[in-house]
Scaffold this active site. Structure first.
Site, PDB file in Angstrom:
ATOM      1  N   HIS A  36       5.773  20.473  29.157  1.00  0.00           N
ATOM      2  CA  HIS A  36       4.849  20.009  28.105  1.00  0.00           C
ATOM      3  C   HIS A  36       4.071  18.787  28.589  1.00  0.00           C
ATOM      4  O   HIS A  36       2.868  18.664  28.360  1.00  0.00           O
ATOM      5  CB  HIS A  36       5.630  19.635  26.841  1.00  0.00           C
ATOM      6  CG  HIS A  36       6.138  20.818  26.046  1.00  0.00           C
ATOM      7  ND1 HIS A  36       5.318  21.815  25.594  1.00  0.00           N
ATOM      8  CD2 HIS A  36       7.387  21.132  25.614  1.00  0.00           C
ATOM      9  CE1 HIS A  36       6.044  22.719  24.913  1.00  0.00           C
ATOM     10  NE2 HIS A  36       7.296  22.326  24.915  1.00  0.00           N
ATOM     11  N   GLU A  76       3.950  26.039  24.911  1.00  0.00           N
ATOM     12  CA  GLU A  76       5.296  26.537  25.182  1.00  0.00           C
ATOM     13  C   GLU A  76       5.311  27.368  26.469  1.00  0.00           C
ATOM     14  O   GLU A  76       6.318  27.396  27.171  1.00  0.00           O
ATOM     15  CB  GLU A  76       5.795  27.335  23.970  1.00  0.00           C
ATOM     16  CG  GLU A  76       7.290  27.513  23.901  1.00  0.00           C
ATOM     17  CD  GLU A  76       8.108  26.223  23.734  1.00  0.00           C
ATOM     18  OE1 GLU A  76       7.512  25.142  23.538  1.00  0.00           O
ATOM     19  OE2 GLU A  76       9.350  26.303  23.829  1.00  0.00           O
ATOM     20  N   HIS A 127      12.048  21.486  30.692  1.00  0.00           N
ATOM     21  CA  HIS A 127      11.231  22.043  29.610  1.00  0.00           C
ATOM     22  C   HIS A 127      10.205  20.997  29.136  1.00  0.00           C
ATOM     23  O   HIS A 127       8.994  21.269  29.101  1.00  0.00           O
ATOM     24  CB  HIS A 127      12.140  22.469  28.456  1.00  0.00           C
ATOM     25  CG  HIS A 127      11.419  23.043  27.268  1.00  0.00           C
ATOM     26  ND1 HIS A 127      11.361  24.385  27.021  1.00  0.00           N
ATOM     27  CD2 HIS A 127      10.724  22.459  26.267  1.00  0.00           C
ATOM     28  CE1 HIS A 127      10.655  24.609  25.924  1.00  0.00           C
ATOM     29  NE2 HIS A 127      10.258  23.449  25.436  1.00  0.00           N
ATOM     30  N   GLU A 128      10.690  19.819  28.800  1.00  0.00           N
ATOM     31  CA  GLU A 128       9.783  18.782  28.284  1.00  0.00           C
ATOM     32  C   GLU A 128       8.789  18.351  29.356  1.00  0.00           C
ATOM     33  O   GLU A 128       7.649  18.002  29.061  1.00  0.00           O
ATOM     34  CB  GLU A 128      10.573  17.590  27.748  1.00  0.00           C
ATOM     35  CG  GLU A 128      11.516  17.916  26.577  1.00  0.00           C
ATOM     36  CD  GLU A 128      10.875  18.701  25.436  1.00  0.00           C
ATOM     37  OE1 GLU A 128       9.642  18.611  25.271  1.00  0.00           O
ATOM     38  OE2 GLU A 128      11.610  19.423  24.719  1.00  0.00           O
TER      39      GLU A 128
HETATM   40 ZN    ZN Z   1       8.846  23.292  23.868  1.00  0.00          ZN
END
Ligand code: ZN
Length: 511
Positions: free
Chosen positions: A272, A298, A268-269
């Site tokens: 980003h 996101e 997830h990170e």
């Molecule tokens: Zn996030």
């Protein structure tokens, strides 16, 4: 060089210094949440407050206003997405938004959040809503005063949304969320009856942290992480931060007894991080060198965490090394079992632990409650009751106490109202983008099964990342999918996932 051109050049220099201060602030915050010794906290709070003040003073200074006015003619006639026109447009917006909020109110908001945070921690711990109630009431009051600083919008909530997603309106979000909720509810009810058909027990056991880190790093290296421009460090609440386009700091948290948490948080990170790392170098040291909006950000993290990380081809490629990394825990387990386990769907109480299917209902609930609270349709004191009733209706479960219900998230304690929708919008946009990417790149999944993710990364970089803040969520969607927000691609994606895991739902549930 004429007067306007000179002013533009001065403006660029002025903003570059503000951007430097902003990056330094990010570095101090990263340090605070990763490697700072505990006693450094008091001094760090002062340093961060000083930097915040300096940045605010410089951005809202007469100098910024004068340079914007003088430079304006230079950008006239330049394309909307040119660096010059965008720098002036985006800075003008930041400047005017920052100037409208009196310092006194900004200080009051910061002070209340600092006071409310430890109270929320205690209230959550003791599952005592009454302890948190006065702080929630004050936060709502300050949010109303904040909203009053701006031109009246169609909905007061528009002002809050705009802070996180420029130009996004409550009406648009309400419209797609209504479709999403309507589509999800019967599907969730159907899955709830057969959740046990998927067993995720194999993800619990003994998974040494060092091996987890090694595996997660091997995964994100395939996604685009490299030691030359990135770091991965442990923290309490995972986040990603960009100290520069070529200095990306990912943080994560591994749990020795539960392997998927740390792995998926890392992916997830990384999503980003890829966004910030993919921004055009020409935008560096300008306010344009950031992701376009929180929802768009996101969408990137969810793409890598869910669409890629929870896919069959991903596990086709990574299962053998996963098994070799955890030989004892994976004894007698096959690729299919891991694929199913990481996709288990079941209504649960806690948003951050929710699966892909039920997660969005947690967000729609918060989005609607925030509006009702602001409008006064729901009194803060009634919140637990309304929350629990809605959980029953949407997910068929009810929190045993408020700690696992209305008190679970930090956002309202620190005044973040209008932020929650960006999470579900991210899921929704990720699905919209992915349908387009699949149409453009027909052998994408074959690539993933071979451990190749560069094609997907390049697609996102050229369509989204490189633009930084030049294009808004709306601009990007218009250019990439030829329309606005839509819940249908996400519903299609989730129905496919459900069918794959639990069998074909009846037409009434899949309507
Ligand atoms: Zn996030």
């Amino acid at each position: 060089m004429d007067r306007a051109e000179r002013a533009f050049s001065d403006l660029k220099t002025h903003l570059a210094e503000i951007e430097d201060l902003d990056r330094i602030e990010s570095l101090l915050a990263w340090d605070q949440q990763t490697i700072m010794p505990p006693k450094g906290g008091a001094g760090r709070a002062e340093q961060l407050a000083t930097l915040t003040k300096l940045i605010h003073e410089r951005l809202t200074s007469e100098q910024t206003g004068r340079l914007l006015d003088e430079a304006a003619p230079f950008a006239e006639g330049q394309a909307y997405d040119s660096f010059e026109a965008s720098l002036i447009r985006v800075t003008r917006r930041d400047y005017e938004k920052a100037r409208r909020v009196p310092t006194e109110l900004a200080t009051e908001m910061a002070r209340l959040s600092a006071q409310a945070y430890p109270e929320w921690v205690e209230a959550k711990h003791q599952a005592d809503f009454s302890r948190f109630l006065p702080f929630l009431e004050q936060q709502l009051e300050l949010r109303r005063r904040y909203i009053a600083c701006f031109e009246p919008a169609e909905s007061p909530y528009d002002v809050l949304l705009d802070d996180f997603d420029p130009g996004m309106t409550t009406a648009e979000v309400a419209d797609v969320f209504a479709t999403l909720r309507e589509g999800l509810k019967p599907l969730v009810a159907w899955v709830r009856e057969r959740a046990d058909a998927v067993d995720d027990g194999l993800l619990h056991g003994q998974f040494p942290i060092d091996q987890q880190r090694q595996f997660a790093l091997a995964v994100i290296e395939r996604f685009g992480y490299s030691a030359e421009a990135w770091r991965l460090d442990p923290t309490e609440h995972p986040f990603a931060s960009a100290i520069g386009i070529d200095d990306i700091r990912l943080t994560t948290r591994f749990d020795e007894s539960w392997v998927n948490q740390g792995l998926f948080a890392t992916m997830h990170e990384c999503g980003h991080g890829l966004y910030e790392h993919g921004i055009d170098q020409a935008l560096d040291r300008s306010p344009l060198a950031e992701g376009g909006s929180l929802a768009m950000h996101e969408s990137q993290s969810r793409t890598w965490e869910n669409i890629v990380g929870r896919s069959r081809p991903f596990w086709r490629h990574f299962f053998p090394s996963f098994r070799d990394t955890f030989p004892e825990a994976m004894e007698g387990v096959d690729e299919e079992a891991v694929y199913r386990a990481v996709n288990k769907m079941q209504p649960s109480l806690i948003r951050v632990e929710a699966d892909e299917l039920t997660y969005n209902l947690h967000i729609v609930l918060r989005f609607e409650l925030e509006q009702a609270l602001l409008a006064g349709d729901v009194k803060p004191a009634e919140l637990p009751e309304v929350w629990n009733a809605r959980m029953r209706d949407d997910l068929g479960i009810e929190p045993p106490d408020d700690g696992q219900g209305v008190l679970q998230d930090v956002h309202w304690a620190i005044g973040l109202i209008g932020y929650f929708p960006t999470y579900a919008l991210g899921n929704l946009i990720a699905a919209q983008l992915h349908e387009r990417a699949q149409a453009d790149l027909p052998d994408l999944e074959a690539q993933w099964a071979a451990g190749e993710f560069g094609q997907l990364r390049h697609w996102h970089q050229s369509h989204i990342h490189r633009h930084g803040r030049i294009l808004t969520t709306k601009d990007l969607l218009e250019r990439i999918v030829g329309g606005g927000l839509s819940a249908e691609p996400l519903l299609r994606y989730l129905r496919n996932k459900v069918s794959d895991l639990y069998g074909e739902p009846p037409a009434t549930a899949a309507a």
